[in-house]
Design an enzyme around this catalytic site. Structure first.
Site, PDB file in Angstrom:
ATOM      1  N   ARG A  43      48.278 110.588 114.135  1.00  0.00           N
ATOM      2  CA  ARG A  43      47.042 111.391 114.150  1.00  0.00           C
ATOM      3  C   ARG A  43      47.023 112.398 113.002  1.00  0.00           C
ATOM      4  NH1 ARG A  43      45.950 112.503 120.627  1.00  0.00           N
ATOM      5  NH2 ARG A  43      44.484 110.777 120.877  1.00  0.00           N
ATOM      6  N   LYS A 203      49.417 104.511 134.517  1.00  0.00           N
ATOM      7  CA  LYS A 203      48.681 104.906 135.721  1.00  0.00           C
ATOM      8  C   LYS A 203      47.365 104.173 135.881  1.00  0.00           C
ATOM      9  CE  LYS A 203      50.637 109.389 136.461  1.00  0.00           C
ATOM     10  NZ  LYS A 203      50.459 110.824 136.353  1.00  0.00           N
ATOM     11  N   GLY A 352      48.164 106.256 122.699  1.00  0.00           N
ATOM     12  CA  GLY A 352      49.344 106.868 122.083  1.00  0.00           C
ATOM     13  C   GLY A 352      50.546 105.940 122.042  1.00  0.00           C
ATOM     14  N   GLY A 375      41.571 108.301 125.684  1.00  0.00           N
ATOM     15  CA  GLY A 375      40.470 108.301 126.655  1.00  0.00           C
ATOM     16  C   GLY A 375      39.108 108.204 125.986  1.00  0.00           C
TER      17      GLY A 375
HETATM   18  P1  ADP Z   1      48.972 104.451 126.206  1.00  0.00           P
HETATM   19  O1  ADP Z   1      49.508 105.796 125.745  1.00  0.00           O
HETATM   20  O2  ADP Z   1      49.214 103.387 125.167  1.00  0.00           O
HETATM   21  O3  ADP Z   1      47.548 104.523 126.652  1.00  0.00           O
HETATM   22  P2  ADP Z   1      50.030 104.890 128.835  1.00  0.00           P
HETATM   23  O4  ADP Z   1      50.252 106.330 128.504  1.00  0.00           O
HETATM   24  O5  ADP Z   1      48.992 104.564 129.841  1.00  0.00           O
HETATM   25  O6  ADP Z   1      49.804 104.036 127.491  1.00  0.00           O
HETATM   26  O7  ADP Z   1      51.407 104.305 129.425  1.00  0.00           O
HETATM   27  C1  ADP Z   1      52.619 104.350 128.736  1.00  0.00           C
HETATM   28  C2  ADP Z   1      53.787 104.552 129.675  1.00  0.00           C
HETATM   29  O8  ADP Z   1      53.771 103.580 130.718  1.00  0.00           O
HETATM   30  C3  ADP Z   1      55.111 104.350 128.956  1.00  0.00           C
HETATM   31  O9  ADP Z   1      55.842 105.562 129.004  1.00  0.00           O
HETATM   32  C4  ADP Z   1      55.806 103.244 129.752  1.00  0.00           C
HETATM   33  O10 ADP Z   1      57.198 103.457 129.934  1.00  0.00           O
HETATM   34  C5  ADP Z   1      55.100 103.311 131.080  1.00  0.00           C
HETATM   35  N1  ADP Z   1      55.207 102.043 131.816  1.00  0.00           N
HETATM   36  C6  ADP Z   1      54.594 100.884 131.525  1.00  0.00           C
HETATM   37  N2  ADP Z   1      54.961  99.926 132.381  1.00  0.00           N
HETATM   38  C7  ADP Z   1      55.833 100.480 133.252  1.00  0.00           C
HETATM   39  C8  ADP Z   1      56.569 100.000 134.392  1.00  0.00           C
HETATM   40  N3  ADP Z   1      56.480  98.729 134.785  1.00  0.00           N
HETATM   41  N4  ADP Z   1      57.342 100.877 135.050  1.00  0.00           N
HETATM   42  C9  ADP Z   1      57.418 102.156 134.648  1.00  0.00           C
HETATM   43  N5  ADP Z   1      56.765 102.674 133.590  1.00  0.00           N
HETATM   44  C10 ADP Z   1      55.983 101.845 132.894  1.00  0.00           C
HETATM   45  C1  3PG Z   2      43.986 112.728 123.709  1.00  0.00           C
HETATM   46  O1  3PG Z   2      45.206 112.856 123.519  1.00  0.00           O
HETATM   47  O2  3PG Z   2      43.499 111.726 124.293  1.00  0.00           O
HETATM   48  C2  3PG Z   2      43.050 113.772 123.162  1.00  0.00           C
HETATM   49  O3  3PG Z   2      43.699 114.618 122.269  1.00  0.00           O
HETATM   50  C3  3PG Z   2      42.398 114.549 124.299  1.00  0.00           C
HETATM   51  O4  3PG Z   2      43.330 115.299 125.005  1.00  0.00           O
HETATM   52  P1  3PG Z   2      42.990 115.745 126.507  1.00  0.00           P
HETATM   53  O5  3PG Z   2      42.993 114.492 127.348  1.00  0.00           O
HETATM   54  O6  3PG Z   2      44.057 116.722 126.908  1.00  0.00           O
HETATM   55  O7  3PG Z   2      41.606 116.369 126.496  1.00  0.00           O
HETATM   56 MG    MG Z   3      50.333 107.469 126.707  1.00  0.00          MG
END
Ligand code: ADP
Ligand code: 3PG
Ligand code: MG
Length: 395
Positions: A43, A203, A352, A375
């Site tokens: 970023r 989640k 991320g 998001g």
């Molecule tokens: P992104 O940032 O790409 O949107 P998320 O933040 O939703 O992805 O999810 C990433 C996290 O999900 C990672 O830290 C990963 O370890 C966790 N994760 C994915 N699958 C599993 C699983 N089966 N069990 C536990 N954690 C998981």
């Molecule tokens: C993100 O990481 O998706 C943006 O920087 C927004 O952050 P926020 O979900 O805390 O508003």
């Molecule tokens: Mg993430």
């Protein structure tokens, strides 16, 4: 939507309030982080060309950004480490202001010369940011002459630095913002078909609304990661000790599991604990034992997902297929990353963790577009009206 662009703003001699998304991830540590603890600076790198452009056009960038979700001032969420990394990436010193409002920052901004770059401290240290408080927005506005928004990742937030400022100052969308909108609009409005979306991550609560909205739009929806574990449980399978969001089991029932477009893992990698030395096993989805947890998709699922991605003409990917931070649980995610990179499809990736994986595998050159949004990107793709973009639209 027709947005005002940077070419429509006079920047010569102006102090330019630049809203950037520097909400970067850090390695997990139990002390105040330093620049070296930033685990991914995508970023920050993405904003560098815009900062240089502003300087080239005679403007003085005063950068506004947030980090995390602080309650008041929290030193662990200071932007000091980001200022350090930004200085290195820009190849010049970035002046750090210890606050984003107040007498001292006002004096500092008034004395700036051409060629200076300033980063203000985390704007979320003041509650006026998230409340979109008019007084707070006015104080921010008093620091500059014009406003440019490059924080695509934040346009779903009706915060002072996103919607308050453009109401007070001449404003424009930056070039990164325009690129995000163009790439994501191409994906959303006119995708070459078949269109495949691959969704994973932690989640289900943060993504179920998107999965439901994506279903009519996509030709195939491939699901993995811990979010799929919750869905598998909701279908009545035993998932042992796997991470699942119990409170979501009822909510996810409205999801159309039976749709032929939906592909859930048919097999998974399980282990007794989340450890790099834990013994792993492959299990069919209906054979998971009570003392096991799902940590990745299995070989049969990898094969099916690879085939569907390979046949797609447009592919969108958000969220890892498993706990990819541990090498023995990373195979599913890496297989998907390679399939997306190798496909002939127009490929868009965001989120991320997903971005980090693409960069870790040196696959970024094979992906058509990597979004800086999380998001905000998902909301944009669902066709939601985003307050930050409405604020930049031509009236
Ligand atoms: P992104 O940032 O790409 O949107 P998320 O933040 O939703 O992805 O999810 C990433 C996290 O999900 C990672 O830290 C990963 O370890 C966790 N994760 C994915 N699958 C599993 C699983 N089966 N069990 C536990 N954690 C998981
Ligand atoms: C993100 O990481 O998706 C943006 O920087 C927004 O952050 P926020 O979900 O805390 O508003
Ligand atoms: Mg993430």
């Amino acid at each position: 939507m027709d947005l005002l662009t940077i070419n429509q703003l006079e920047l010569e001699g102006k102090r330019v309030l630049l809203r950037a998304d520097f909400n970067v991830p850090f390695f997990r540590i139990d002390r105040i982080p330093t620049e070296a603890d930033i685990s991914d600076d995508f970023r920050i790198r993405s904003a560098v060309p815009t900062i240089k452009l502003i300087i080239e056009r005679g403007g003085i960038p005063i950068i506004l950004a947030h980090l995390g979700r602080p309650k008041g001032k929290e030193l662990s969420l200071s932007l000091v480490p980001v200022a350090g990394r930004l200085s290195r990436l820009l190849g010049q010193n970035v002046i750090f202001a210890e606050d984003c409002i107040g007498v001292r920052v006002k004096e500092l901004c008034a004395e700036l010369k051409k060629g200076d770059v300033v980063l203000l401290e985390n704007i979320r240290f003041h509650e006026g940011e998230e409340n979109n408080n008019t007084g707070f927005a006015k104080e921010l506005a008093s620091l500059g002459d014009v406003y440019i928004n490059e924080a695509f990742g934040d346009v779903h937030r009706a915060h002072a630095s996103i919607v308050g400022l453009p109401a007070l100052l001449p404003h424009a969308a930056g070039p990164l913002m325009i690129r995000e909108i163009e790439a994501l609009s191409r994906l959303k409005d006119n995708p070459a078909r078949p269109l495949v979306a691959v969704m994973g991550g932690a989640k289900i609560s943060t993504k179920i609304d998107f999965l439901e909205k994506f279903l009519p739009w996509v030709d195939s929806l491939l699901l993995g990661g811990a979010l799929a574990s919750t869905l598998v449980k909701a279908q009545g399978y035993n998932i042992g000790k796997s991470f699942a969001e119990e409170s979501m089991l009822e909510r996810v029932n409205t999801f159309d599991f039976k749709s032929p477009k939906v592909h859930m893992p048919s097999d998974v990698i399980v282990a007794k604990e989340a450890s790099p030395i834990a013994k792993t096993e492959v299990r069919k989805i209906n054979e998971i034992r009570d003392d096991e947890s799902i940590f990745d998709i299995g070989p049969e699922t990898r094969k099916i997902f690879t085939k569907i991605i390979g046949e797609s003409r447009t592919v969108f990917w958000n969220g890892p297929m498993g706990m990819h931070e541990i090498p023995s649980f990373a195979k599913g995610t890496e297989t998907v990353a390679e399939a997306v990179a190798l496909s002939e499809a127009f490929s868009v990736v965001g989120g991320g963790d997903t971005t980090v994986i693409i960069e870790r595998l040196y696959l970024d050159h094979y992906i058509e577009f990597i979004s800086t949004g999380g998001g905000a990107m998902l909301e944009f793709l669902c066709g939601q009206k985003l307050p930050g973009l409405l604020a930049l639209a031509k009236k």
